[in-house]
Design a protein around this motif. Structure first.
Motif, PDB file in Angstrom:
ATOM      1  N   ALA A  26      18.059  -4.430  12.652  1.00 20.12           N
ATOM      2  CA  ALA A  26      17.986  -3.212  11.846  1.00 20.12           C
ATOM      3  C   ALA A  26      16.728  -3.167  10.975  1.00 20.12           C
ATOM      4  O   ALA A  26      16.297  -2.087  10.570  1.00 20.12           O
ATOM      5  CB  ALA A  26      19.231  -3.078  10.972  1.00 20.12           C
ATOM      6  N   ILE A  27      16.139  -4.338  10.695  1.00 19.80           N
ATOM      7  CA  ILE A  27      14.917  -4.370   9.883  1.00 19.80           C
ATOM      8  C   ILE A  27      13.703  -4.802  10.707  1.00 19.80           C
ATOM      9  O   ILE A  27      12.657  -5.144  10.156  1.00 19.80           O
ATOM     10  CB  ILE A  27      15.073  -5.282   8.644  1.00 19.80           C
ATOM     11  N   GLY A  28      13.842  -4.801  12.024  1.00 21.12           N
ATOM     12  CA  GLY A  28      12.726  -5.153  12.894  1.00 21.12           C
ATOM     13  C   GLY A  28      12.448  -6.640  12.974  1.00 21.12           C
ATOM     14  O   GLY A  28      11.345  -7.049  13.321  1.00 21.12           O
ATOM     15  N   GLN A  29      13.446  -7.449  12.690  1.00 22.33           N
ATOM     16  CA  GLN A  29      13.295  -8.896  12.714  1.00 22.33           C
ATOM     17  C   GLN A  29      13.974  -9.495  13.942  1.00 22.33           C
ATOM     18  O   GLN A  29      14.762  -8.834  14.621  1.00 22.33           O
ATOM     19  CB  GLN A  29      13.918  -9.521  11.455  1.00 22.33           C
ATOM     20  N   THR A  30      13.683 -10.765  14.184  1.00 20.44           N
ATOM     21  CA  THR A  30      14.335 -11.508  15.260  1.00 20.44           C
ATOM     22  C   THR A  30      15.639 -12.114  14.743  1.00 20.44           C
ATOM     23  O   THR A  30      15.883 -12.162  13.538  1.00 20.44           O
ATOM     24  CB  THR A  30      13.414 -12.620  15.783  1.00 20.44           C
ATOM     25  N   ALA A  31      16.449 -12.618  15.656  1.00 20.73           N
ATOM     26  CA  ALA A  31      17.763 -13.166  15.293  1.00 20.73           C
ATOM     27  C   ALA A  31      17.671 -14.301  14.278  1.00 20.73           C
ATOM     28  O   ALA A  31      18.586 -14.497  13.480  1.00 20.73           O
ATOM     29  CB  ALA A  31      18.484 -13.642  16.549  1.00 20.73           C
ATOM     30  N   GLU A  32      16.548 -15.042  14.272  1.00 16.67           N
ATOM     31  CA  GLU A  32      16.395 -16.166  13.338  1.00 16.67           C
ATOM     32  C   GLU A  32      16.392 -15.715  11.881  1.00 16.67           C
ATOM     33  O   GLU A  32      16.617 -16.515  10.978  1.00 16.67           O
ATOM     34  CB  GLU A  32      15.089 -16.936  13.632  1.00 16.67           C
ATOM     35  N   ALA A  33      16.150 -14.447  11.617  1.00 16.26           N
ATOM     36  CA  ALA A  33      16.084 -13.937  10.240  1.00 16.26           C
ATOM     37  C   ALA A  33      17.452 -13.794   9.581  1.00 16.26           C
ATOM     38  O   ALA A  33      17.533 -13.612   8.360  1.00 16.26           O
ATOM     39  CB  ALA A  33      15.364 -12.593  10.215  1.00 16.26           C
ATOM     40  N   ARG A  34      18.519 -13.900  10.372  1.00 11.66           N
ATOM     41  CA  ARG A  34      19.861 -13.760   9.791  1.00 11.66           C
ATOM     42  C   ARG A  34      20.047 -14.748   8.637  1.00 11.66           C
ATOM     43  O   ARG A  34      19.673 -15.905   8.718  1.00 11.66           O
ATOM     44  CB  ARG A  34      20.945 -13.992  10.847  1.00 11.66           C
ATOM     45  N   ASP A  35      20.572 -14.235   7.528  1.00  9.49           N
ATOM     46  CA  ASP A  35      20.882 -14.978   6.302  1.00  9.49           C
ATOM     47  C   ASP A  35      19.670 -15.244   5.406  1.00  9.49           C
ATOM     48  O   ASP A  35      19.836 -15.686   4.277  1.00  9.49           O
ATOM     49  CB  ASP A  35      21.614 -16.292   6.581  1.00  9.49           C
ATOM     50  N   PHE A  36      18.457 -14.997   5.892  1.00  5.71           N
ATOM     51  CA  PHE A  36      17.273 -15.123   5.040  1.00  5.71           C
ATOM     52  C   PHE A  36      17.200 -13.892   4.125  1.00  5.71           C
ATOM     53  O   PHE A  36      17.883 -12.898   4.354  1.00  5.71           O
ATOM     54  CB  PHE A  36      16.003 -15.244   5.884  1.00  5.71           C
ATOM     55  N   PRO A  37      16.353 -13.931   3.099  1.00  4.19           N
ATOM     56  CA  PRO A  37      16.253 -12.765   2.222  1.00  4.19           C
ATOM     57  C   PRO A  37      15.390 -11.662   2.818  1.00  4.19           C
ATOM     58  O   PRO A  37      14.555 -11.895   3.683  1.00  4.19           O
ATOM     59  CB  PRO A  37      15.577 -13.336   0.969  1.00  4.19           C
ATOM     60  N   CYS A  38      15.621 -10.488   2.312  1.00  2.00           N
ATOM     61  CA  CYS A  38      14.769  -9.345   2.611  1.00  2.00           C
ATOM     62  C   CYS A  38      14.600  -8.608   1.295  1.00  2.00           C
ATOM     63  O   CYS A  38      15.563  -8.410   0.562  1.00  2.00           O
ATOM     64  CB  CYS A  38      15.452  -8.555   3.704  1.00  2.00           C
ATOM     65  N   LEU A  39      13.350  -8.304   0.966  1.00  4.35           N
ATOM     66  CA  LEU A  39      13.027  -7.642  -0.290  1.00  4.35           C
ATOM     67  C   LEU A  39      12.508  -6.243  -0.004  1.00  4.35           C
ATOM     68  O   LEU A  39      11.709  -6.048   0.911  1.00  4.35           O
ATOM     69  CB  LEU A  39      11.936  -8.411  -1.041  1.00  4.35           C
ATOM     70  N   THR A  40      12.975  -5.285  -0.800  1.00  3.91           N
ATOM     71  CA  THR A  40      12.444  -3.933  -0.777  1.00  3.91           C
ATOM     72  C   THR A  40      12.160  -3.543  -2.214  1.00  3.91           C
ATOM     73  O   THR A  40      13.021  -3.693  -3.088  1.00  3.91           O
ATOM     74  CB  THR A  40      13.448  -2.937  -0.159  1.00  3.91           C
ATOM     75  N   ALA A  41      10.933  -3.063  -2.475  1.00  2.00           N
ATOM     76  CA  ALA A  41      10.543  -2.632  -3.814  1.00  2.00           C
ATOM     77  C   ALA A  41       9.998  -1.205  -3.726  1.00  2.00           C
ATOM     78  O   ALA A  41       8.974  -0.973  -3.084  1.00  2.00           O
ATOM     79  CB  ALA A  41       9.505  -3.576  -4.402  1.00  2.00           C
ATOM     80  N   HIS A  42      10.707  -0.266  -4.346  1.00  2.00           N
ATOM     81  CA  HIS A  42      10.328   1.150  -4.368  1.00  2.00           C
ATOM     82  C   HIS A  42       9.687   1.486  -5.709  1.00  2.00           C
ATOM     83  O   HIS A  42      10.125   0.984  -6.748  1.00  2.00           O
ATOM     84  CB  HIS A  42      11.549   2.058  -4.186  1.00  2.00           C
ATOM     85  N   ILE A  43       8.688   2.363  -5.684  1.00  2.53           N
ATOM     86  CA  ILE A  43       8.000   2.792  -6.894  1.00  2.53           C
ATOM     87  C   ILE A  43       8.454   4.204  -7.255  1.00  2.53           C
ATOM     88  O   ILE A  43       8.465   5.096  -6.399  1.00  2.53           O
ATOM     89  CB  ILE A  43       6.473   2.804  -6.676  1.00  2.53           C
ATOM     90  N   ALA A  44       8.802   4.416  -8.519  1.00  4.01           N
ATOM     91  CA  ALA A  44       9.050   5.758  -9.056  1.00  4.01           C
ATOM     92  C   ALA A  44       7.948   6.014 -10.083  1.00  4.01           C
ATOM     93  O   ALA A  44       7.784   5.237 -11.031  1.00  4.01           O
ATOM     94  CB  ALA A  44      10.422   5.837  -9.715  1.00  4.01           C
ATOM     95  N   TYR A  45       7.179   7.073  -9.848  1.00  5.82           N
ATOM     96  CA  TYR A  45       6.054   7.372 -10.729  1.00  5.82           C
ATOM     97  C   TYR A  45       5.815   8.874 -10.682  1.00  5.82           C
ATOM     98  O   TYR A  45       5.867   9.483  -9.595  1.00  5.82           O
ATOM     99  CB  TYR A  45       4.816   6.603 -10.253  1.00  5.82           C
ATOM    100  N   PRO A  46       5.538   9.523 -11.833  1.00  7.90           N
ATOM    101  CA  PRO A  46       5.472  10.983 -11.857  1.00  7.90           C
ATOM    102  C   PRO A  46       4.232  11.608 -11.209  1.00  7.90           C
ATOM    103  O   PRO A  46       4.266  12.783 -10.870  1.00  7.90           O
ATOM    104  CB  PRO A  46       5.519  11.317 -13.353  1.00  7.90           C
ATOM    105  N   ALA A  47       3.155  10.862 -11.020  1.00 14.86           N
ATOM    106  CA  ALA A  47       1.950  11.435 -10.400  1.00 14.86           C
ATOM    107  C   ALA A  47       2.094  11.451  -8.881  1.00 14.86           C
ATOM    108  O   ALA A  47       2.951  10.776  -8.310  1.00 14.86           O
ATOM    109  CB  ALA A  47       0.716  10.639 -10.809  1.00 14.86           C
ATOM    110  N   ARG A  48       1.195  12.223  -8.241  1.00 16.05           N
ATOM    111  CA  ARG A  48       1.205  12.318  -6.784  1.00 16.05           C
ATOM    112  C   ARG A  48      -0.199  12.069  -6.254  1.00 16.05           C
ATOM    113  O   ARG A  48      -1.162  12.001  -7.001  1.00 16.05           O
ATOM    114  CB  ARG A  48       1.666  13.706  -6.347  1.00 16.05           C
TER     115      ARG A  48
END
Length: 186
Positions: A26-48
């Motif tokens: 589901a995250i484009g990884q291989t089976a070996e990635a199971r149980d490892f961490p996955c980080l997602t960091a989203h930015i909220a900022y008023p400018a464009r």
């Protein structure tokens, strides 16, 4: 976890999620990635547009790295490793995603220091990095092959300062500003 920052008088925030990989495909990884961490960091900022250009700088200290965990090392995006930029991601409010899996589960520790930064745009673009906020995260594997996730924690201006020698050595055509002394709510 949410980390606030200020850029040019405007307040923004970073929403960070560190979770265990349950479905590697589901995250484009291989089976070996199971149980490892996955980080997602989203930015909220008023400018464009150009007003929301940011970059992510990530350094990693890992016992399976070149220094065997003695030092932090740059963690570039693999496709751009030779590009000469300290940023592993750069764009308009870019989401940072990382999933540091391994093919084996030998005992190890992996710690990232991740910084949101920006490069001021003027009449001439100078390769200059201004840090805004930082956090650490990571994982370890014990002798039973159990993977323990390290949740995101805020970093201090001193943490950025400790990385300046490596950043300037690895990227001699860039300059690096000092970290802000505090962030809103920090």
């Amino acid at each position: 976890m949410r980390f606030p920052f200020v850029r040019e008088g405007r307040t923004g925030s970073i929403q960070v999620t560190v979770e265990r990989v349950e479905d590697p495909a589901a995250i484009g990884q291989t089976a070996e990635a199971r149980d490892f961490p996955c980080l997602t960091a989203h930015i909220a900022y008023p400018a464009r547009g150009y007003g929301a250009l940011f970059g992510w700088v990530q350094l990693v200290r890992s016992t399976d790295g070149a220094s065997a965990g003695a030092e932090f090392e740059m963690d570039p995006f693999p496709l751009f490793a030779e590009g000469g930029s300290p940023y592993c991601y750069f764009g308009v409010a870019p989401t940072l995603f990382d999933s540091p899996a391994r093919y084996t589960r030998a005992p190890m520790t992996w710690l990232a220091h991740t910084f949101l930064a920006w490069t001021p745009m003027a009449e001439t673009i100078e390769p200059h990095v201004v840090p805004l906020a930082g956090f650490s995260w990571g994982f370890s594997i014990d002798h039973t092959q159990t993977i323990a996730l390290r949740p995101a924690r805020p970093l201090t201006p001193a943490d950025w300062t400790t990385h300046l020698p490596l950043l300037t050595e690895q990227h001699p055509t860039w300059t690096f500003a000092p970290a802000p002394e505090h962030t809103p709510g920090g």
